[in-house]
Design an enzyme around this catalytic site. Structure first.
Site, PDB file in Angstrom:
ATOM      1  CG  ASP A  71      -0.235   0.006   2.532  1.00  0.00           C
ATOM      2  OD1 ASP A  71       0.784  -0.701   2.661  1.00  0.00           O
ATOM      3  OD2 ASP A  71      -0.685   0.710   3.461  1.00  0.00           O
ATOM      4  CD  GLU A 129       4.068   0.600   6.824  1.00  0.00           C
ATOM      5  OE1 GLU A 129       4.903   0.906   7.698  1.00  0.00           O
ATOM      6  OE2 GLU A 129       3.699   1.412   5.923  1.00  0.00           O
TER       7      GLU A 129
END
Length: 358
Positions: A71, A129
């Site tokens: 991400d 994350e």
């Protein structure tokens, strides 16, 4: 589109960057990563949500993990990717190129190339994350599939400028609430100004001397700072409340409990409410796999200033280091980029470590 894991590294990185994957929207990139890895016969592939895990099963004496998150933070007019020159440096520009699709590109390319590594490898590409810790895909996997993290050592591909950064600092966020008595500012003596009481808290922070300590051969520098001060009711009212938020970045030789005790002792008798707390991670450079990794990478390891997911590995007994392409100061920047030379440096180092039979 399908990912070509044998493509030139900058091309592979651009393909990854061009798949928008802001936290919570990683399904498409996870699909592409899963498809590419399932095409490799030497890997066994599993998936949990938008986390993809691939493993060799060669019966080696040792297993290691190489991990990276898929991400990114929100896009800021920095997609699609571009190949360009930045201050004379050949680079890939675009959201996620530094944090941390550069590391993901390196890991995917090595996963494809290292068909018979000297160590069994678990490759982990995880989601979410960049958001709250409870959503973190690596944390979810640690809870639901702890065996997937079982290893003697781990490498996290966070940007480090292609240098080994061992362990990470712990972090604590605390809140100190000061109470007073509200009154009209024309009759201030009838109240008690809570903002004025913050002077005591701030003076202790001013006089605080950060500790510098060596942990497993690496030098860590602690820091304790006010990060927010709020209070006040109106322009003609003595404030009855003031809040000071502090952030403590502590060396990994302190436990979270020791960090909390230190901060509370420093500000006593003021009460400190713990708002957020995460343990640090020791470098573990004395482990054989870590020593072999440092030897393969070369250079002098340094301490990681900041918190990363190496702490999640440390929490389950797996020493870990950060090692990835890109300048960490460019993470989340609107002009985020990753030098092409860093991609090759990290790729070659990982491949040496995993395939060198000497």
């Amino acid at each position: 589109m399908s990912l070509d894991l044998t493509a030139d590294l900058p091309d592979l990185l651009q393909a990854l960057v061009d798949i928008e994957s802001v936290s919570g929207d990683e399904a498409r990139i996870a699909d592409e990563v899963e498809t590419a890895l399932r095409a490799l016969p030497h890997l066994e592939v599993d998936r949990d949500g938008d986390t993809v895990v691939a493993r060799t099963r060669l019966g080696r004496d040792e297993r290691v993990v190489v991990a990276g998150h898929l991400d990114t933070v929100p896009v800021a007019a920095n997609l699609p990717s571009r190949r360009l020159e930045v201050d004379g440096v050949d680079a890939v520009w675009g959201r996620g190129s530094c944090d941390m699709k550069g590391g993901v590109a390196v890991a995917l390319a090595v996963a494809a190339a290292a068909r018979e590594p000297v160590r069994d490898v678990t490759w982990i590409f995880y989601d979410q994350e960049e958001v709250e810790a409870e959503r973190n895909g690596l944390g979810r996997v640690a809870a639901s599939h702890p065996d997937w993290l079982d290893a003697s050592f781990a490498v996290l591909g966070e940007p480090t400028g292609a240098r080994v950064e061992g362990g990470c600092q712990g972090t604590m966020r605390g809140r100190i609430e000061l109470r007073g008595t509200a009154a009209h500012s024309a009759r201030a003596w009838m109240g008690h100004n809570a903002i004025h009481d913050a002077a005591d808290v701030l003076s202790r922070l001013r006089d605080y001397e950060p500790r510098q300590v060596e942990v497993d051969g690496l030098g860590y520098h602690e820091g304790l700072n006010a990060v927010s001060v709020s209070g006040g009711i109106a322009g003609n009212v003595i404030p009855d409340r003031c809040v000071v938020d502090v952030n403590f970045r502590f060396a990994p030789d302190r436990s979270p409990e020791e960090a909390v005790d230190f901060v509370r002792d420093l500000f006593a008798p003021h009460e400190v409410e713990v708002m957020d707390l995460s343990a640090g991670a020791r470098p573990g450079l004395d482990q054989p796999a870590a020593a072999a990794f440092v030897a393969a990478v070369g250079g002098e390891p340094r301490a990681k200033f900041g918190w990363t997911d190496v702490a999640r590995f440390s929490a389950v007994g797996v020493p870990a280091v950060n090692f990835g392409p890109g300048d960490p100061s460019k993470a989340h920047a609107d002009d985020e980029f990753c030098p092409v030379a860093d991609l090759h440096t990290c790729h070659d180092a990982l491949l040496r470590w995993l395939t060198d039979t000497r």
